[in-house]
Each structure stands twice: as C-alpha cells, then as structure tokens.
Design a protein around this motif. Structure first.
Motif, PDB file in Angstrom:
ATOM      1  N   TYR A  85       0.756  -1.364   0.234  1.00 40.03           N
ATOM      2  CA  TYR A  85       0.011   0.020   0.016  1.00 40.03           C
ATOM      3  C   TYR A  85       0.989   1.393   0.147  1.00 40.03           C
ATOM      4  O   TYR A  85       0.328   2.410  -0.273  1.00 40.03           O
ATOM      5  CB  TYR A  85      -0.986  -0.005   1.133  1.00 40.03           C
ATOM      6  CG  TYR A  85      -2.109  -0.982   0.983  1.00 40.03           C
ATOM      7  CD1 TYR A  85      -2.835  -1.069   0.001  1.00 40.03           C
ATOM      8  CD2 TYR A  85      -1.875  -2.239   1.975  1.00 40.03           C
ATOM      9  CE1 TYR A  85      -3.958  -2.039   0.113  1.00 40.03           C
ATOM     10  CE2 TYR A  85      -2.846  -3.333   1.788  1.00 40.03           C
ATOM     11  CZ  TYR A  85      -3.860  -3.077   0.749  1.00 40.03           C
ATOM     12  OH  TYR A  85      -4.684  -4.261   0.698  1.00 40.03           O
ATOM     13  N   LYS A  87      -7.431  -4.369   6.003  1.00 42.19           N
ATOM     14  CA  LYS A  87      -8.783  -3.930   5.672  1.00 42.19           C
ATOM     15  C   LYS A  87      -8.869  -2.304   5.634  1.00 42.19           C
ATOM     16  O   LYS A  87      -9.408  -1.741   4.895  1.00 42.19           O
ATOM     17  CB  LYS A  87      -9.709  -4.145   6.835  1.00 42.19           C
ATOM     18  CG  LYS A  87     -10.033  -5.777   6.726  1.00 42.19           C
ATOM     19  CD  LYS A  87     -11.356  -6.147   7.705  1.00 42.19           C
ATOM     20  CE  LYS A  87     -11.420  -7.672   7.923  1.00 42.19           C
ATOM     21  NZ  LYS A  87     -11.707  -8.162   9.012  1.00 42.19           N
ATOM     22  N   LYS A 137      -8.374  -0.421   2.552  1.00 40.54           N
ATOM     23  CA  LYS A 137      -9.478  -0.348   1.422  1.00 40.54           C
ATOM     24  C   LYS A 137     -10.230   0.929   1.670  1.00 40.54           C
ATOM     25  O   LYS A 137     -10.937   1.370   0.770  1.00 40.54           O
ATOM     26  CB  LYS A 137     -10.404  -1.614   1.527  1.00 40.54           C
ATOM     27  CG  LYS A 137      -9.249  -2.674   1.056  1.00 40.54           C
ATOM     28  CD  LYS A 137      -9.815  -4.037   0.768  1.00 40.54           C
ATOM     29  CE  LYS A 137      -8.643  -4.880  -0.001  1.00 40.54           C
ATOM     30  NZ  LYS A 137      -8.563  -5.990   1.052  1.00 40.54           N
TER      31      LYS A 137
END
Ligand code: MSP
Length: 513
Positions: free
Chosen positions: A367, A430, A433
């Motif tokens: 990320y 999570k 996202k």
C-alpha cells in the motif's frame, strides 16, 4: 559507569558443550546490554590449562602438555567465534604474564607468613582437582559422584581459616556479594563449620604440569589457586604500567559461574584476595544448570552431551543465543531438549516477532510502495501502544541491572504481543481499502515497535536485529536512547520485505531427543 564480567575459565581438556556455552553466551549478552547503555565494558573468558587431567591426557596422546593445550584451546575459541561471542580478552593460564602474576602472589603470601608447609593426608579427585576429607565423601565418592584417591604427602598450605570471620562479615554486610540469595545462604551454611586451611601445592613427583612455587622448586601450585588468579592477572594486576584495566574495572567485577563451583569462588577466592590485600569482587553470581531428559546431568558417560554447534545448525546462532537467554531464570535449573529450543524459537521468533515483521513489511510494500508511511497518531490504541513501547526500555534496563536477562527479554516479548494484538484489531489490510491514513497509522506504529524491539534485543541477537533494522531502513548505530524515543523512522524511507527473517524451524529426526 563500567562493567566487568567473567566466566569460569573452562578446563581446556573438555569439549565445549551447551553448559559452557550457556555461561559464555549470558556473559556476552549482559556485556552487550551494558555497552548499549553506554558503559565501559570488559568481558573476560578463557581456559584453565594446568593440572593432573591435562598432564594425563597429554601423556596418553604422547604429546608435550603445552602442545596438547595449544591444540585443544582452539576448540573453545572457534565455538565462541561461531556463537558470536566477543570477549575483550581470552586468557589462558599457560600465558607467561599469568604465570608470573601467580608466582608474584605466591611469593607475596609466603613473605607475609600466609603460607606454611605440613604433612597432609586427604582424598584427591582428579576430575574436580580438589582434596576432600573423609566426612565429605558419600559412598567413597565426592558429593558430585567422582572417584577419589587417598594421598599422603608434604604440602604447602594457605592460612584460609584465619579469614573465616572476616568473610562471614563481608557476606552479611554486602547482601549482593553472593547471588542468588539462596546461594548466599548455602555459603553461610558452609561457613558455620570451621574453615580449614587450603592446600595450595602439589609435589612435582606427582604432578609437574603447573606453575612452580617460587619458594620451592619441587612443587607446583594447586590448579585452582592458579586459575582463580586469572580474574586479576588478565586485567594487568601486579604488572606495573599495564594495570590500567585493573584500576578501571576490578571494583566492578561480577563473576558469573555455575553452581558447581560456588565454594572455590565464594570461599577460596575471597580469602585469597583478603590475604593479598586486593578488594573483593562486587558480585559472585551462581547460575543453575541445564538438565537433560530424565532430570539427568549432562555428562560424557551418560552420552547426553549437547554440542552447541549442532543446535546452532538447527536454529541459527541468534536462535540459540535467544533460547539460552530466555528459557531459564539466571540462578535456577531448567530443562534442556532440542524440542524446547525449537518451540521457543518458533513461538517467540518465528510467530511473534517474525510475523509482525513480515506482515508489516508486506503491507507497507503493497500500500505504500515500500516506504515508511507518514502518519498521525489519532487513536487511543496507537497512543497506548506507543506508551508501552516507550516504557519497555527502562524495564529491560532494570532487569539487566538486576541480572535477570530472561525477564528483560520478556518485556520485549510483551511489547511484541501487544503490537500483534493491535494489528489484529486494527487490521490495516482492511483499513487500507477505506482509509489509507488509518492504515498508515497502524503500520507506522508497528514499524516503530519493531525498531524499538530490535534495538532492545540486539545484545541477544546481534545479527538478526541488525538485518531487521536494515529492512526498516534504519541505518543509525545502536543507541539505547533511540529505544526510548518514538517517531525516529523517517517517512519516505525505503523498506525491504525480503525473505522471512525468522523462518519456522522443523526439528530433524537425528538431533531430536
Ligand atoms: N576450570 C574450572 C573453573 C575455574 S574458574 C577460575 C571449571 N571448568 S569447567 O570446564 O568444568 O566449567 C564449569 C562451568 O561450565 C560451570 O561452572 C558452568 O559455568 C558451566 N557448566 C557446565 N555444565 C553445565 C550445565 N549442564 N548447565 C549450565 N552450566 C554448566 O570448573
């Protein structure tokens, strides 16, 4: 502040096993901690090279004893190198300067009237290099179970008995002199019986491989008298112009020993020092033993001796150092088996530390393009983790100063557990996202915990922690202060995922026991 620690000097005839490695690894770990705290350090280990056992084995091999010990000492030196043990000096009792200091001490005591000659009868154990009286023996053997022989001869004696009251008083006035406390009580118990004088010579007719008495060429010195003096000779004692280390470090001396050699260190040695007008060491710490399956001692005759290099091959040098530091309270006995080593390494290094590391670096790669993310700490969970991280360094230091390395490491394990729980709860995989900022916060916190943990574990696992820090993009030299400061990882700094740093270990059948 300065720190001076010694291990026993090991009988050069022995093959280095996990017991010798334990004392030496712990001394190395403690030294590296004190260095991290910014202290001047001196760590001494070495080999005990005189005595009947060496003379006998050299004779069996048809070798001159010096050639024999020159060959055997390499085994200890190479095992210590392989275990990444870095003493400041490796002393050998056959070194010229040491022999000279032993002779100077003997002459000084002789001149002061502290040594006399007398006919003596006693039971001698070659394997322990000690005399025993009839009442010491159990079923005709020493309390450690070794054979003895009756010896009657003229010998020189050191007036140890006259120091009995002074020694008792010193032990009582200095509660940390003998540690742990139950060992101190054991020595005080021993000192409730009248203390005898110490036989410090062996006639050359029986033993020639030793340091000659300067006042009688027909005798050599008793090997323990010779060996104990290494703790001061190696620092330059009685070597004018070369005694800087003695002046700097002697008052801080900590003798780390096994419980098997408590009397020689807590009774013979302090009384010798008193007679020589040398101040006593700060502490004698007797650690426990690693026991083998069936609660048996490790011994050649039982065939259960563990070679440290075999264990190193399974869990790596840092895995073994970690186990030896972590799995035992310094002072107590503990069980040793390959399974226990593998379990500890898998649960705390592969799972706890290794998973946090690989998970964090994976997510940073995925990320944040393998760069330390820029983050603001907004949640109370992050603040709580930061607070715990910042408290950990002082807890580690306090336990190291208290000679409790396993609980010191335990504080880092607690921190890593908390960080894993934090990651589970916040689930940055999570968060990424929905909110990159939240994921950045979680990952920054976890990287900081890893940085702090790596600094605090560096004395135990110098190689792995330096690799870990490199992966975080941290290239500063190791400073204790940095483990007490949050936020030192620079956002934007490159991280490297790499292969797992602490892979799970499977125990191969051959060394399983
Ligand atoms: N040469 C003497 C010491 C002289 S010091 C002035 C001596 N040498 S030794 O080779 O027998 O080493 C004994 C030391 O090895 C113990 O005191 C302890 O430190 C270590 N250990 C040996 N077996 C051990 C275990 N099973 N477990 C833990 N340590 C043990 O005595």
């Amino acid at each position: 502040m300065s720190f001076y620690i010694t291990t026993p000097i090991y009988y050069v005839n022995d093959i280095p096993h996990i017991g010798h490695s334990y004392t030496t690894v712990v001394a190395d770990v403690l030294t590296r901690y004190h260095k991290l705290f910014g202290e001047a350090i001196y760590f001494l280990t070495g080999t005990d090279e005189h005595g009947a056992k060496v003379q006998q084995t050299a004779a069996k091999r048809g070798l001159d004893p010096q050639a024999h010990v020159d060959e055997l000492v390499l085994r200890f030196q190479s095992v210590w190198r392989e275990l990444n043990i870095e003493p400041n000096f490796f002393v050998r009792t056959t070194m010229d300067f040491h022999k000279k200091v032993v002779q100077d001490c003997l002459q000084k005591l002789y001149d002061k009237g502290e040594i006399y000659i007398e006919e003596y009868e006693g039971y001698y154990s070659v394997s322990e290099e000690m005399f025993f009286t009839e009442k010491d023996l159990i079923d005709g053997k020493t309390p450690q179970g070794n054979d003895v022989q009756l010896v009657k001869e003229k010998n020189y004696f050191f007036k140890m008995s006259k120091y009995q009251e002074r020694l008792i008083k010193h032990i009582q006035d200095n509660p940390k002199f003998i540690q742990p406390d139950f060992r101190k009580n054991e020595v005080l118990g021993f000192l409730r019986q009248p203390l005898e004088d110490l036989c410090i010579s062996r006639p050359k007719t029986r033993l020639s491989w030793g340091i000659e008495l300067p006042f009688d060429k027909d005798y050599v010195t008793y090997v323990w008298f010779d060996a104990l003096i290494n703790y001061v000779s190696a620092l330059g004692y009685s070597q004018p112009g070369k005694d800087e280390n003695f002046k700097k470090f002697w008052n801080e001396a900590i003798h780390l020993i096994g419980k098997d050699i408590l009397t020689t260190h807590a009774v013979y040695w302090p009384t010798m020092l008193m007679a020589l007008d040398i101040p006593l060491p700060k502490m004698i710490f007797a650690h426990g033993w690693w026991m083998m399956s069936g609660n048996l001692k490790m011994s050649k005759s039982l065939g259960n001796v563990v070679n440290p290099l075999d264990m190193k091959n399974v869990v790596g040098v840092d895995g073994l150092r970690y186990f030896l530091t972590r799995d035992i309270y310094l002072g107590n006995d503990a069980q040793f088996s390959s399974d226990l080593v593998v379990n500890r390494v898998n649960s705390e290094l592969a799972n706890n530390l290794g998973n946090l590391l690989s998970r964090s670096l994976n997510l940073v790669e995925k990320y944040f393009a393998s760069q330390v993310p820029d983050a603001l700490l907004k949640s109370s969970a992050s603040e709580a983790l930061k607070k715990l991280a910042l408290e950990t360094a002082d807890k580690v230091r306090a336990d190291i100063l208290a000679m409790s390395p396993n609980t010191a490491v335990g504080h880092v394990v607690d921190l890593l557990n908390a960080a894993n729980k934090y990651m589970e709860e916040r689930a940055p995989w999570k968060q990424a996202k929905t909110s990159l900022a939240e994921a950045a916060e979680s990952l920054y916190c976890s990287l900081e915990v890893l940085r702090i943990a790596a600094i605090l574990l560096s004395p135990v696992m110098p190689q792995k922690t330096s690799q870990l820090l490199e992966r975080l993009g941290w290239r500063s030299s190791l400073k204790f202060e940095d483990s007490k400061t949050w936020g030192l990882l620079e956002p934007g700094q490159s991280t490297v995922k790499g292969d797992p740093l602490f892979p799970r270990v499977e125990l191969s059948k051959e060394i399983s026991n």
